[in-house]
Design an enzyme around this catalytic site. Structure first.
Site, PDB file in Angstrom:
ATOM      1  N   GLY A 126      -5.126  -1.717   4.609  1.00  0.00           N
ATOM      2  CA  GLY A 126      -4.302  -2.838   4.140  1.00  0.00           C
ATOM      3  C   GLY A 126      -4.953  -4.186   4.377  1.00  0.00           C
ATOM      4  O   GLY A 126      -5.043  -5.027   3.484  1.00  0.00           O
ATOM      5  N   ARG A 127      -5.485  -4.389   5.576  1.00  0.00           N
ATOM      6  CA  ARG A 127      -6.039  -5.719   5.904  1.00  0.00           C
ATOM      7  C   ARG A 127      -7.425  -5.935   5.298  1.00  0.00           C
ATOM      8  O   ARG A 127      -7.987  -7.020   5.440  1.00  0.00           O
ATOM      9  CB  ARG A 127      -6.047  -5.914   7.422  1.00  0.00           C
ATOM     10  CG  ARG A 127      -6.721  -4.799   8.196  1.00  0.00           C
ATOM     11  CD  ARG A 127      -6.437  -4.891   9.693  1.00  0.00           C
ATOM     12  NE  ARG A 127      -6.956  -3.741  10.435  1.00  0.00           N
ATOM     13  CZ  ARG A 127      -6.312  -2.598  10.611  1.00  0.00           C
ATOM     14  NH1 ARG A 127      -5.117  -2.430  10.061  1.00  0.00           N
ATOM     15  NH2 ARG A 127      -6.855  -1.622  11.302  1.00  0.00           N
ATOM     16  N   GLU A 183      -5.408  -6.648  14.442  1.00  0.00           N
ATOM     17  CA  GLU A 183      -4.894  -5.327  14.066  1.00  0.00           C
ATOM     18  C   GLU A 183      -6.025  -4.295  14.075  1.00  0.00           C
ATOM     19  O   GLU A 183      -5.803  -3.122  14.327  1.00  0.00           O
ATOM     20  CB  GLU A 183      -4.223  -5.390  12.685  1.00  0.00           C
ATOM     21  CG  GLU A 183      -3.304  -4.217  12.404  1.00  0.00           C
ATOM     22  CD  GLU A 183      -2.396  -4.413  11.189  1.00  0.00           C
ATOM     23  OE1 GLU A 183      -1.239  -4.814  11.354  1.00  0.00           O
ATOM     24  OE2 GLU A 183      -2.859  -4.177  10.058  1.00  0.00           O
ATOM     25  N   LYS A 199       0.844  -1.202   0.000  1.00  0.00           N
ATOM     26  CA  LYS A 199       0.000   0.000   0.000  1.00  0.00           C
ATOM     27  C   LYS A 199       0.881   1.253   0.000  1.00  0.00           C
ATOM     28  O   LYS A 199       0.700   2.154  -0.781  1.00  0.00           O
ATOM     29  CB  LYS A 199      -0.928  -0.028   1.216  1.00  0.00           C
ATOM     30  CG  LYS A 199      -1.854   1.160   1.286  1.00  0.00           C
ATOM     31  CD  LYS A 199      -2.856   1.016   2.410  1.00  0.00           C
ATOM     32  CE  LYS A 199      -3.595   2.336   2.607  1.00  0.00           C
ATOM     33  NZ  LYS A 199      -4.598   2.280   3.653  1.00  0.00           N
ATOM     34  N   LYS A 253       8.839  -1.096  14.702  1.00  0.00           N
ATOM     35  CA  LYS A 253       9.531  -0.770  13.440  1.00  0.00           C
ATOM     36  C   LYS A 253      10.532   0.356  13.686  1.00  0.00           C
ATOM     37  O   LYS A 253      11.658   0.324  13.190  1.00  0.00           O
ATOM     38  CB  LYS A 253       8.525  -0.252  12.403  1.00  0.00           C
ATOM     39  CG  LYS A 253       7.619  -1.278  11.777  1.00  0.00           C
ATOM     40  CD  LYS A 253       6.894  -0.611  10.601  1.00  0.00           C
ATOM     41  CE  LYS A 253       5.575  -1.240  10.293  1.00  0.00           C
ATOM     42  NZ  LYS A 253       4.775  -0.496   9.323  1.00  0.00           N
ATOM     43  N   GLU A 277      10.373  -4.835   4.686  1.00  0.00           N
ATOM     44  CA  GLU A 277      10.440  -6.240   4.285  1.00  0.00           C
ATOM     45  C   GLU A 277      10.167  -6.392   2.785  1.00  0.00           C
ATOM     46  O   GLU A 277      10.862  -7.100   2.064  1.00  0.00           O
ATOM     47  CB  GLU A 277       9.393  -7.071   5.051  1.00  0.00           C
ATOM     48  CG  GLU A 277       9.642  -7.204   6.538  1.00  0.00           C
ATOM     49  CD  GLU A 277       8.960  -6.110   7.350  1.00  0.00           C
ATOM     50  OE1 GLU A 277       8.784  -4.982   6.839  1.00  0.00           O
ATOM     51  OE2 GLU A 277       8.621  -6.383   8.513  1.00  0.00           O
ATOM     52  N   HIS A 309      -6.591 -33.276  17.711  1.00  0.00           N
ATOM     53  CA  HIS A 309      -5.520 -34.083  18.314  1.00  0.00           C
ATOM     54  C   HIS A 309      -4.442 -33.203  18.920  1.00  0.00           C
ATOM     55  O   HIS A 309      -3.323 -33.652  19.123  1.00  0.00           O
ATOM     56  CB  HIS A 309      -4.934 -35.021  17.257  1.00  0.00           C
ATOM     57  CG  HIS A 309      -5.943 -36.037  16.806  1.00  0.00           C
ATOM     58  ND1 HIS A 309      -6.106 -37.244  17.441  1.00  0.00           N
ATOM     59  CD2 HIS A 309      -6.890 -35.980  15.832  1.00  0.00           C
ATOM     60  CE1 HIS A 309      -7.091 -37.910  16.848  1.00  0.00           C
ATOM     61  NE2 HIS A 309      -7.591 -37.155  15.881  1.00  0.00           N
TER      62      HIS A 309
HETATM   63  O1  F6P Z   1       2.778  -3.294   9.814  1.00  0.00           O
HETATM   64  C1  F6P Z   1       1.414  -3.283   9.627  1.00  0.00           C
HETATM   65  C2  F6P Z   1       1.020  -2.872   8.249  1.00  0.00           C
HETATM   66  O2  F6P Z   1       0.977  -1.508   8.142  1.00  0.00           O
HETATM   67  C3  F6P Z   1      -0.320  -3.506   7.897  1.00  0.00           C
HETATM   68  O3  F6P Z   1      -1.378  -2.808   8.356  1.00  0.00           O
HETATM   69  C4  F6P Z   1      -0.201  -3.614   6.418  1.00  0.00           C
HETATM   70  O4  F6P Z   1      -1.135  -4.503   5.943  1.00  0.00           O
HETATM   71  C5  F6P Z   1       1.212  -4.080   6.274  1.00  0.00           C
HETATM   72  O5  F6P Z   1       1.908  -3.368   7.278  1.00  0.00           O
HETATM   73  C6  F6P Z   1       1.853  -3.879   4.945  1.00  0.00           C
HETATM   74  O6  F6P Z   1       1.920  -2.531   4.557  1.00  0.00           O
HETATM   75  P1  F6P Z   1       2.137  -2.116   3.061  1.00  0.00           P
HETATM   76  O7  F6P Z   1       1.046  -2.693   2.244  1.00  0.00           O
HETATM   77  O8  F6P Z   1       2.120  -0.614   3.045  1.00  0.00           O
HETATM   78  O9  F6P Z   1       3.472  -2.643   2.618  1.00  0.00           O
END
Ligand code: F6P
Length: 546
Positions: free
Chosen positions: A267-268, A353, A206, A512, A212, A384
């Protein structure tokens, strides 16, 4: 005390809880032949059975009074209408506009956003069809058959969960892969088995600033260029999905392969947007639209059904009931469908979240519990493992069971066995096993005297443990769309009752921020700054081992 806990609806529920606490569902079922009819709902083949809950007519009435008092219907209208209800980020919350029909009108800042939504959907259709039918090929002329999504959190979990759930609808020659973790093992182990000539990377972010994702994207790009021996290969083998088109341009992604979405999509909640590109590539655009259609059906139901017959409202209020009035601290998601094996992980982000917050909309600390811990595993595997605690542990763990009546894989007796286990578990959790029943069983097995008395306490099941069951014909795109939207709206209902902003996520920032400071220290680029003794010694241990 907060306004919520002092409110009449809350106080009446507290008093009601102490009455119902001594009643068992076993008795309630015995006393009311119509209990299932009363406490179940259907929508487009999705049956939601909530009769195995510790509720009676009065409980439901009082829970709905609380929902009314909180203004659930008014907030719903505000969300669907494009009001900026995500106040801490000053944003509208419009994942519902992503599945709105072409002729709908949803205004944000004086602009109808629906034409933009459909412009991007049309773009996704053109692109995915050309990749799927082999018109758009890789640099060396081979069809692109390995889709590798690079993204994390909301830019990964939804597409991953859906691609797994709808595998039977996948392109027979295509595979979807997901790289999220900054741990190099994730990308190395994924790419190890792939052929660069047939691999298409989708960089999904987003913000297009997530450490990452950008680190993985750069490594993927280097891998591709090295394998194919040309920078020019990047144009065919990379696509991007983001709200930050400037950053995708700077990363060097062909603008024709960049798919946009907007800041009013959380995002979610974004799998319905261009973030769903890997889904559309894998299952085809017609199926992706069926998924959107399922979510739209749930949206319409949520907006129009009276609270008494409203699935997300009832599911949400049952969560409030157990979380706030019975002290349940977690709830389990238990899909009896292997294809749904990533649903618990997806719901963990969606729910925790969204509603894991300790201040209300006005920034005031809350004096009531907000969201549960969400966890789960598919099918009989959990039986199980952790079901022991759900059956005989000291804590109440409400659970959502879900199962298809028909399987995509009919093989011998497998599916009948799976279903029988699902139904048996909710029955056992509700009924429990009384002392008399356990005694009779042991006697039938030939036990008596001291041997029987010694074993007896271990054979008792308290029962009265609440579950919901979602039963559907087959796990198809429409049903999955309904199911996901059901949980989205359930979370919304709970957030409204708790008076929290379900659409920000400031809680993920702090870690972060500190990681950003620790990185150069760990790399030995700067001297260690002041940390607590634990962190300092852990850092020193890492540095000494390098
Ligand atoms: O770290 C949480 C977050 O901001 C989430 O809400 C989001 O889905 C994810 O990181 C990834 O963010 P982006 O789509 O901006 O890379």
């Amino acid at each position: 005390m907060s306004k919520l806990t002092q409110s009449p609806a809350w106080q009446v529920l507290l008093a009601h809880q102490s009455q119902i606490n001594n009643q068992t569902m076993r008795e309630m079922f015995a006393a009311d032949a119509a209990r299932f009819d009363k406490f179940s709902l259907q929508l487009d083949g999705l049956l939601f059975d909530y009769s195995k809950n510790r509720i009676n007519d009065q409980t439901l009435k009082l829970l709905l009074d609380l929902a009314r008092q909180a203004g659930v219907s008014e907030w719903t209208a505000r969300m669907f209408g494009g009001d900026k209800i995500n106040t801490s980020e000053n944003r509208a919350v419009l994942h519902t506009a992503l599945r709105a029909p072409r002729d709908a009108v949803v205004m944000v800042d004086g602009k109808n956003v629906v034409p933009d939504v459909h412009r991007v959907l049309d773009h996704i259709r053109r692109y995915t069809e050309s990749v799927r039918n082999g018109e758009l090929r890789g640099y060396t002329g081979k069809p692109l058959r390995h889709i590798v999504n690079i993204g994390i959190g909301g830019s990964a979990l939804g597409p991953l969960m859906v691609c797994e759930a709808l595998k039977p609808y996948g392109h027979p020659e295509m595979q979807a892969h997901f790289i999220s973790n900054v741990d190099a093992t994730d990308i190395v182990e994924t790419l190890r088995h792939l052929d660069a000539e047939t691999t298409l990377f989708i960089v999904s972010s987003k913000t297009f600033t997530t450490q990452e994702t950008l680190t993985n994207a750069r490594s993927a790009r280097a891998w591709l260029v090295e394998k194919l021996g040309a920078e020019a290969a990047v144009a065919n083998h990379f696509a991007a999905v983001s709200t930050n088109l400037k950053a995708t341009g700077e990363f060097g992604i062909n603008p024709e392969h960049v798919f946009e979405f907007w800041d009013w999509v959380g995002g979610r909640y974004s799998l319905w947007s261009a973030i769903g590109l890997p889904i559309a590539l894998f299952i085809g655009m017609d199926n992706f639209e069926r998924l959107l259609g399922g979510a739209r059906a749930m949206d319409e139901h949520f907006q129009s059904a009276p609270l008494e017959r409203n699935m997300p409202v009832i599911l949400g209020m049952l969560g409030v009931w157990y979380g706030n009035f019975f002290g349940a601290g977690s709830y389990a998601v238990l899909p009896y469908d292997q294809y749904l094996h990533r649903l618990p992980a997806y719901l963990q982000q969606l729910e925790m979240e969204s509603n894991g917050k300790c201040v209300d909309r006005a920034g005031q600390p809350v004096d009531y519990d907000t969201h549960f811990t969400v966890w789960g595993e598919p099918g009989t595997n959990g039986q199980h493992s952790f079901y022991q605690l759900i059956h005989q542990g000291t804590r109440m763990v409400p659970a959502d069971f879900m199962a298809p009546i028909r399987s995509h894989n009919s093989l011998g007796e497998h599916h009948a066995m799976l279903l029988s286990n699902c139904l048996a578990q909710t029955e056992a959790l509700m009924l429990g096993k009384t002392e008399a029943e356990a005694r009779a069983e042991l006697e039938a097995q030939g036990l008596s005297g001291e041997a029987l008395e010694t074993l007896l306490p271990f054979k008792l099941f308290p029962g009265n443990r609440p579950t919901n069951t979602m039963l559907f014909d087959l796990l198809d795109p429409h049903t999955l769309g309904m199911l996901i939207a059901l949980y989205e709206h359930k979370i919304f209902v709970q957030g409204v009752v708790w008076n929290i902003n379900s659409f920000d996520q400031w809680g993920v920032e702090y870690g972060k921020q500190l990681a950003g400071k620790l990185l150069p220290e760990l790399q030995g680029k700067v001297a260690l700054s002041a940390h607590d003794a634990s962190t300092t010694n852990l850092l020193k241990r890492c540095l000494s081992a390098r």
